[in-house]
Scaffold this motif. Structure first.
Motif, mmCIF file in Angstrom:
data_model
loop_
_atom_site.group_PDB
_atom_site.id
_atom_site.type_symbol
_atom_site.label_atom_id
_atom_site.label_comp_id
_atom_site.label_asym_id
_atom_site.label_seq_id
_atom_site.Cartn_x
_atom_site.Cartn_y
_atom_site.Cartn_z
ATOM 1 N N UNK A 1 4.522 -42.590 29.802
ATOM 2 C CA UNK A 1 3.836 -42.016 28.494
ATOM 3 C C UNK A 1 3.288 -42.582 27.324
ATOM 4 N N UNK A 2 3.256 -41.636 26.590
ATOM 5 C CA UNK A 2 1.195 -42.644 25.657
ATOM 6 C C UNK A 2 1.840 -42.774 24.485
ATOM 7 N N UNK A 3 1.983 -44.047 23.731
ATOM 8 C CA UNK A 3 1.939 -45.082 22.737
ATOM 9 C C UNK A 3 1.267 -44.281 22.410
ATOM 10 N N UNK A 4 -0.414 -43.526 22.237
ATOM 11 C CA UNK A 4 -1.190 -42.922 21.350
ATOM 12 C C UNK A 4 -0.832 -41.761 20.419
ATOM 13 N N UNK A 5 -1.844 -41.285 19.649
ATOM 14 C CA UNK A 5 -1.308 -40.436 18.266
ATOM 15 C C UNK A 5 -1.873 -39.481 18.761
ATOM 16 N N UNK A 6 -1.424 -38.457 18.824
ATOM 17 C CA UNK A 6 -1.723 -36.946 19.464
ATOM 18 C C UNK A 6 -3.560 -36.709 19.038
ATOM 19 N N UNK A 7 -3.808 -36.124 20.178
ATOM 20 C CA UNK A 7 -4.800 -35.582 19.624
ATOM 21 C C UNK A 7 -5.789 -34.226 18.938
ATOM 22 N N UNK A 8 -6.726 -34.773 18.679
ATOM 23 C CA UNK A 8 -7.032 -34.174 17.533
ATOM 24 C C UNK A 8 -7.544 -32.960 17.288
ATOM 25 N N UNK A 9 -7.139 -31.982 16.193
ATOM 26 C CA UNK A 9 -7.185 -30.282 16.238
ATOM 27 C C UNK A 9 -6.061 -29.440 17.141
ATOM 28 N N UNK A 10 -7.183 -28.136 17.544
ATOM 29 C CA UNK A 10 -6.541 -27.782 18.260
ATOM 30 C C UNK A 10 -6.634 -28.556 19.713
ATOM 31 N N UNK A 11 -6.689 -29.603 20.270
ATOM 32 C CA UNK A 11 -7.091 -30.302 21.374
ATOM 33 C C UNK A 11 -5.230 -31.231 21.510
ATOM 34 N N UNK A 12 -4.234 -31.080 20.201
ATOM 35 C CA UNK A 12 -3.183 -31.361 20.427
ATOM 36 C C UNK A 12 -2.168 -30.505 20.913
ATOM 37 N N UNK A 13 -2.595 -28.895 21.434
ATOM 38 C CA UNK A 13 -2.034 -28.139 21.689
ATOM 39 C C UNK A 13 -2.140 -28.595 23.325
ATOM 40 N N UNK A 14 -3.282 -28.752 23.913
ATOM 41 C CA UNK A 14 -3.585 -29.059 25.394
ATOM 42 C C UNK A 14 -2.782 -30.040 25.755
ATOM 43 N N UNK A 15 -2.318 -30.851 24.662
ATOM 44 C CA UNK A 15 -2.607 -32.396 24.975
ATOM 45 C C UNK A 15 -0.779 -32.048 25.638
ATOM 46 N N UNK A 16 0.071 -31.552 24.190
ATOM 47 C CA UNK A 16 1.441 -30.953 24.589
ATOM 48 C C UNK A 16 1.606 -30.228 26.273
ATOM 49 N N UNK A 17 0.703 -30.027 25.805
ATOM 50 C CA UNK A 17 0.740 -28.652 27.174
ATOM 51 C C UNK A 17 1.392 -29.552 28.334
ATOM 52 N N UNK A 18 -0.111 -30.210 28.228
ATOM 53 C CA UNK A 18 0.200 -31.008 29.977
ATOM 54 C C UNK A 18 1.598 -32.054 29.523
ATOM 55 N N UNK A 19 1.738 -32.142 28.720
ATOM 56 C CA UNK A 19 2.914 -33.525 28.605
ATOM 57 C C UNK A 19 4.051 -32.710 28.783
#
Length: 166
Positions: A1-19
């Motif tokens: 699981x990532x220790x990176x900051x969230x993806x920018x903008x609306x990509x955060x939705x995609x990242x959150x869904x995949x995760x």
């Protein structure tokens, strides 16, 4: 699981869904009310959300140069039916693609993909190389060649395996 900051903008939705799926433990956040809430999903919508999630994961693996983890419905097929509209700001005249209505997750994902294509961030959203992880992360490395969600966890494990193999 990532220790990176969230993806920018609306990509955060995609990242959150995949995760929402922890491959290593098998825990799926979409099985819980709290896990579905950020996406506005009802229990009946979960199978379609899972199909979308795994298609997104396969695409993010491709961004990182890896083959799909499993056979999936192509992402373009899933997003083809996503209703979008052009939203124009009356004050400055700027335009963006937006979901035709706030509900459907596919439309929100399609709008996020379209926005990230325009601003050049889409291919920076990747999935971790580790077969037991495949966590989505935003690659902020200057060359855009990140391979793992976390150098401290997945990257260190991979390097240790290579070292021991020698």
């Amino acid at each position: 699981m990532s220790d990176r900051s969230a993806a920018p903008g609306s990509l955060a939705l995609v990242e959150a869904l995949v995760n929402t799926l922890d491959i290593e433990s098998g825990a799926d956040a979409l099985d819980t009310v709290d896990g579905r809430a950020p996406f506005g999903l009802t229990p009946d919508e979960v199978p379609a959300a899972r199909e979308l999630r795994e298609s997104l994961r396969a695409t993010l693996l491709a961004h990182a140069g890896h083959p799909p983890h499993a056979p999936v419905t192509p992402l373009d097929d899933l997003l083809a039916s996503a209703p979008l509209r052009v939203k124009v700001d009356p004050e400055d005249g700027s335009a963006t693609l937006a979901p035709a209505d706030a509900g459907p997750l596919r439309s929100r994902v399609a709008a996020a993909v379209a926005e990230s294509l325009v601003n050049g961030t889409w291919t920076r959203l990747k999935a971790c190389e580790s077969g037991t992880c495949h966590w989505a992360y935003y690659d902020r490395s200057p060359a855009g060649r990140g391979r793992w969600c976390s150098m401290q966890v997945c990257g260190a494990r991979a390097k240790m395996r290579r070292y021991r193999a020698k």
